[in-house]
Design an enzyme around this catalytic site. Structure first.
Site, PDB file in Angstrom:
ATOM      1  N   GLU A 177      16.734 -74.769 -27.006  1.00 44.31           N
ATOM      2  CA  GLU A 177      16.910 -76.063 -27.667  1.00 44.31           C
ATOM      3  C   GLU A 177      18.387 -76.433 -27.802  1.00 44.31           C
ATOM      4  OE1 GLU A 177      15.788 -73.278 -28.772  1.00 44.31           O
ATOM      5  OE2 GLU A 177      15.992 -72.984 -30.932  1.00 44.31           O
ATOM      6  N   SER A 227      17.870 -62.789 -27.229  1.00 50.55           N
ATOM      7  CA  SER A 227      18.342 -61.689 -28.072  1.00 50.55           C
ATOM      8  C   SER A 227      17.282 -60.601 -28.182  1.00 50.55           C
ATOM      9  CB  SER A 227      18.667 -62.235 -29.464  1.00 50.55           C
ATOM     10  OG  SER A 227      17.480 -62.787 -30.019  1.00 50.55           O
ATOM     11  N   CYS A 282      25.462 -61.637 -21.342  1.00 49.80           N
ATOM     12  CA  CYS A 282      24.828 -60.360 -21.678  1.00 49.80           C
ATOM     13  C   CYS A 282      25.463 -59.225 -20.892  1.00 49.80           C
ATOM     14  CB  CYS A 282      23.332 -60.426 -21.407  1.00 49.80           C
ATOM     15  SG  CYS A 282      22.983 -60.631 -19.667  1.00 49.80           S
TER      16      CYS A 282
HETATM   17  P1  NAD Z   1      17.659 -66.278 -28.754  1.00 46.28           P
HETATM   18  O1  NAD Z   1      16.897 -65.006 -28.733  1.00 46.28           O
HETATM   19  O2  NAD Z   1      18.105 -66.819 -30.056  1.00 46.28           O
HETATM   20  O3  NAD Z   1      16.798 -67.444 -28.053  1.00 46.28           O
HETATM   21  C1  NAD Z   1      16.167 -67.261 -26.807  1.00 46.28           C
HETATM   22  C2  NAD Z   1      14.931 -68.144 -26.738  1.00 46.28           C
HETATM   23  O4  NAD Z   1      14.020 -67.767 -27.774  1.00 46.28           O
HETATM   24  C3  NAD Z   1      15.232 -69.613 -26.940  1.00 46.28           C
HETATM   25  O5  NAD Z   1      14.476 -70.359 -26.018  1.00 46.28           O
HETATM   26  C4  NAD Z   1      14.797 -69.879 -28.381  1.00 46.28           C
HETATM   27  O6  NAD Z   1      14.276 -71.181 -28.561  1.00 46.28           O
HETATM   28  C5  NAD Z   1      13.726 -68.858 -28.631  1.00 46.28           C
HETATM   29  N1  NAD Z   1      13.704 -68.335 -30.014  1.00 46.28           N
HETATM   30  C6  NAD Z   1      14.765 -68.221 -30.864  1.00 46.28           C
HETATM   31  N2  NAD Z   1      14.361 -67.637 -32.027  1.00 46.28           N
HETATM   32  C7  NAD Z   1      13.047 -67.373 -31.897  1.00 46.28           C
HETATM   33  C8  NAD Z   1      12.075 -66.763 -32.742  1.00 46.28           C
HETATM   34  N3  NAD Z   1      12.385 -66.322 -33.953  1.00 46.28           N
HETATM   35  N4  NAD Z   1      10.815 -66.644 -32.282  1.00 46.28           N
HETATM   36  C9  NAD Z   1      10.476 -67.078 -31.054  1.00 46.28           C
HETATM   37  N5  NAD Z   1      11.367 -67.667 -30.211  1.00 46.28           N
HETATM   38  C10 NAD Z   1      12.626 -67.811 -30.615  1.00 46.28           C
HETATM   39  O7  NAD Z   1      18.904 -66.066 -27.750  1.00 46.28           O
HETATM   40  P2  NAD Z   1      20.122 -67.061 -27.492  1.00 46.28           P
HETATM   41  O8  NAD Z   1      20.997 -67.056 -28.694  1.00 46.28           O
HETATM   42  O9  NAD Z   1      19.637 -68.343 -26.944  1.00 46.28           O
HETATM   43  O10 NAD Z   1      20.853 -66.301 -26.289  1.00 46.28           O
HETATM   44  C11 NAD Z   1      21.781 -65.275 -26.479  1.00 46.28           C
HETATM   45  C12 NAD Z   1      21.129 -63.916 -26.376  1.00 46.28           C
HETATM   46  O11 NAD Z   1      20.488 -63.781 -25.107  1.00 46.28           O
HETATM   47  C13 NAD Z   1      22.131 -62.772 -26.438  1.00 46.28           C
HETATM   48  O12 NAD Z   1      21.603 -61.745 -27.241  1.00 46.28           O
HETATM   49  C14 NAD Z   1      22.256 -62.322 -24.996  1.00 46.28           C
HETATM   50  O13 NAD Z   1      22.655 -60.982 -24.810  1.00 46.28           O
HETATM   51  C15 NAD Z   1      20.865 -62.529 -24.520  1.00 46.28           C
HETATM   52  N6  NAD Z   1      20.796 -62.614 -23.073  1.00 46.28           N
HETATM   53  C16 NAD Z   1      20.319 -61.525 -22.412  1.00 46.28           C
HETATM   54  C17 NAD Z   1      20.281 -61.516 -21.042  1.00 46.28           C
HETATM   55  C18 NAD Z   1      19.788 -60.314 -20.298  1.00 46.28           C
HETATM   56  O14 NAD Z   1      19.700 -60.371 -19.096  1.00 46.28           O
HETATM   57  N7  NAD Z   1      19.458 -59.213 -20.954  1.00 46.28           N
HETATM   58  C19 NAD Z   1      20.715 -62.642 -20.325  1.00 46.28           C
HETATM   59  C20 NAD Z   1      21.171 -63.751 -21.028  1.00 46.28           C
HETATM   60  C21 NAD Z   1      21.217 -63.721 -22.406  1.00 46.28           C
END
Ligand code: NAD
Length: 485
Positions: A177, A227, A282
């Site tokens: 979002e 995350s 990441c």
């Molecule tokens: P996030 O986990 O906050 O959000 C990811 C997705 O989950 C979004 O689409 C969001 O709308 C949804 N979301 C958020 N909170 C939620 C909840 N409580 N319940 C269900 N869905 C929920 O992550 P972010 O802040 O958008 O991205 C950064 C994170 O992503 C960092 O931790 C990073 O390391 C990780 N990441 C990992 C990789 C990998 O390959 N391992 C790659 C890119 C990013």
């Protein structure tokens, strides 16, 4: 608002969400209002699933050589629209134009890989007894979902879109979002490339939509990138509903620097790894373990990092909350006795005072139990810990609950091999700050950086996006009757 309100993309059309709940989309570069994004509900998801299910009937029966033709055209469209896509990525995510161009170039590489899938998914065939053959083939799963984070608005969606769709699935994408604009443009390009309506759909939303996806009985598989906290929730919820799930989580990547490392190359790699995309990768180097006498390399790292200027070659972090959180980590480490060699707190960019910038930050003499050493910071910050031996350095790396990446900087092949073998990370590097495997190699971490079997890109993704059909065939009535007949 720079752009009109965002809509869902269902059945090949942009359509309003049934819910009226929206969130603002703000550019981290300067605080400008970009658009609004709808927080869709289960009705919207039902519509998308219906469109995808309808499309699946003929898309799954389209030969793969025909399906990939769409992606040959999509690749050309990505190339032709590279500058526009990069601008959009930079506006909504805050990364620099150069980083955004690199992101779109990576989308092109991911698409090239998908175009090669017909060469990789040939099945197996064997005459298992006289006149009887067994064969295997990869068949698509059905309607699948991809839930993505904010840090790569185009690349992470393209980790899943080309492969899953070329392999015959129909997809529902749930963008972050915080960066919902780029995916709409990708949808337009896929349509222009000739992708039939309903094969690719976008449903915008937040927690409610993610939960609805995990619960939906007609969605066969869920891929998630984000995350660790949310990866665990999604993995548990999707698998408890009997879905296939691959959930990639957060990271805390360690670089281990030996005294014999080449100073200039090491310093450049370390500072680029910790500051690229404002540290919001990441695969970013977030912790460095300095083994033995490496003060001269640390001085070079600080010199390199000083050349990174917010608003010039360093983008913004995603929002104010993130900036405050990162700066709090730095202050806490300092209060606990760590030495801030380069301080990025309070960074501002002239004319973009509402942007959310953090300057490059190098913290030395960090202790392994400090929060900056253990937790994912997701900002342009590197925490340096000192050890006397390689084994002490490995012990620090191994203690991390994460396991995305680890790298060693040395000129000694034996030391490099020793560390590569013992680092508890899915992706390891030697003299490389960001050891991202490139296609056809697969991307994926270990431990709490990934839940589920297999990797999200490259050859390993084939197993995730398909199931094997095993056939036993006898045409010849003369074939012998044996114990299996
Ligand atoms: P996030 O986990 O906050 O959000 C990811 C997705 O989950 C979004 O689409 C969001 O709308 C949804 N979301 C958020 N909170 C939620 C909840 N409580 N319940 C269900 N869905 C929920 O992550 P972010 O802040 O958008 O991205 C950064 C994170 O992503 C960092 O931790 C990073 O390391 C990780 N990441 C990992 C990789 C990998 O390959 N391992 C790659 C890119 C990013």
């Amino acid at each position: 608002m720079l752009y009109p309100p965002i809509q869902n993309f269902i059945g090949g059309q942009f359509v309003p969400a049934s819910s009226t709940r929206t969130l603002p989309v703000i550019s981290p570069l300067d605080g400008q209002s970009l658009s609004t994004v709808p927080m869709s509900d289960r009705t919207d998801l039902d519509r998308a699933v219906t469109a995808a299910t309808t499309a699946f009937a003929s898309w799954s029966r389209t030969p793969i050589k025909e399906r990939v033709q769409v992606f040959f055209r999509y690749k050309t469209l990505l190339e032709n629209n590279l500058q526009e896509l990069a601008r959009l990525c930079s506006e909504e995510n805050g990364k620099t134009i150069g980083e955004s161009i690199a992101e779109i170039e990576k989308c092109i590489e991911l698409t090239e890989f998908a175009c090669s899938l017909p060469q990789l998914v040939t099945g197996e065939i064997l005459e298992v007894s006289r006149g009887v053959e067994c064969r295997t083939e990869h068949v698509p799963l059905g309607v699948v979902a991809s839930i993505v984070p904010f840090n790569f608005p185009s690349m992470v969606p393209n980790w899943t879109i080309p492969n899953a769709i070329a392999l015959g699935n129909c997809m529902i994408l749930k963008p972050s979002e915080k960066v919902p604009l780029s995916s709409g443009r990708l949808a337009e390009l896929l349509k222009e490339a000739g992708l039939p309506d309903g094969v690719f759909n976008i449903v915008h939303g937040d927690v409610e939509m993610v939960e609805a996806i995990c619960d939906h009985p007609s969605i066969e598989a869920v891929s998630f990138v984000g995350s660790t906290k949310v990866a665990k929730i999604v993995y548990q919820r999707a698998t408890s509903n009997y879905k296939r799930c691959l959930a990639l989580g957060g990271a805390k990547n360690h670089l281990m620097v030996m005294p014999d490392a080449i100073p200039g190359m090491t310093a450049q790699n370390v500072s680029a790894s910790m500051s690229g995309c404002a540290g919001q990768r990441c695969m970013a180097a977030s912790a460095m373990v300095a083994v033995g006498e490496v003060d001269h390399i640390i001085r070079s790292i600080v010199d390199e990092a000083r050349k990174i200027i917010p608003g010039e070659n360093l983008g913004a972090v995603i929002n104010r909350e993130s900036k405050d959180r990162i700066e709090k980590y730095i202050s806490e480490a300092e209060a606990q006795g760590a030495k801030v060699l380069l301080d990025g707190r309070g960074a501002t960019v002239k004319g973009k005072e509402n942007g959310t910038y953090v300057g490059p930050t190098v913290i030395d003499h960090v202790k392994p139990d400090m929060a900056v050493a253990r937790e994912e910071i997701f900002g342009p910050v590197i925490s340096i810990m000192r050890t006397k031996t390689v084994d002490e350095a490995l012990a620090i790396e191994n203690q991390s609950p994460y396991g995305n990446a680890a790298s060693v900087f040395t000129q000694n092949g034996g030391v490099a091999r020793y560390i590569m073998d013992r680092a508890s990370a899915g992706m390891v590097g030697v003299n490389v700050g960001v050891p991202v495997p490139r296609e056809p190699f697969s991307f994926g971490g270990w431990n709490e950086s990934k839940f589920g079997v297999g990797d999200i890109t490259g050859k390993s993704s084939i197993e995730f996006w398909t199931k094997l059909k095993k056939s036993t065939i006898k045409w010849n009535p003369e074939a012998g009757i044996n114990w299996m007949s």
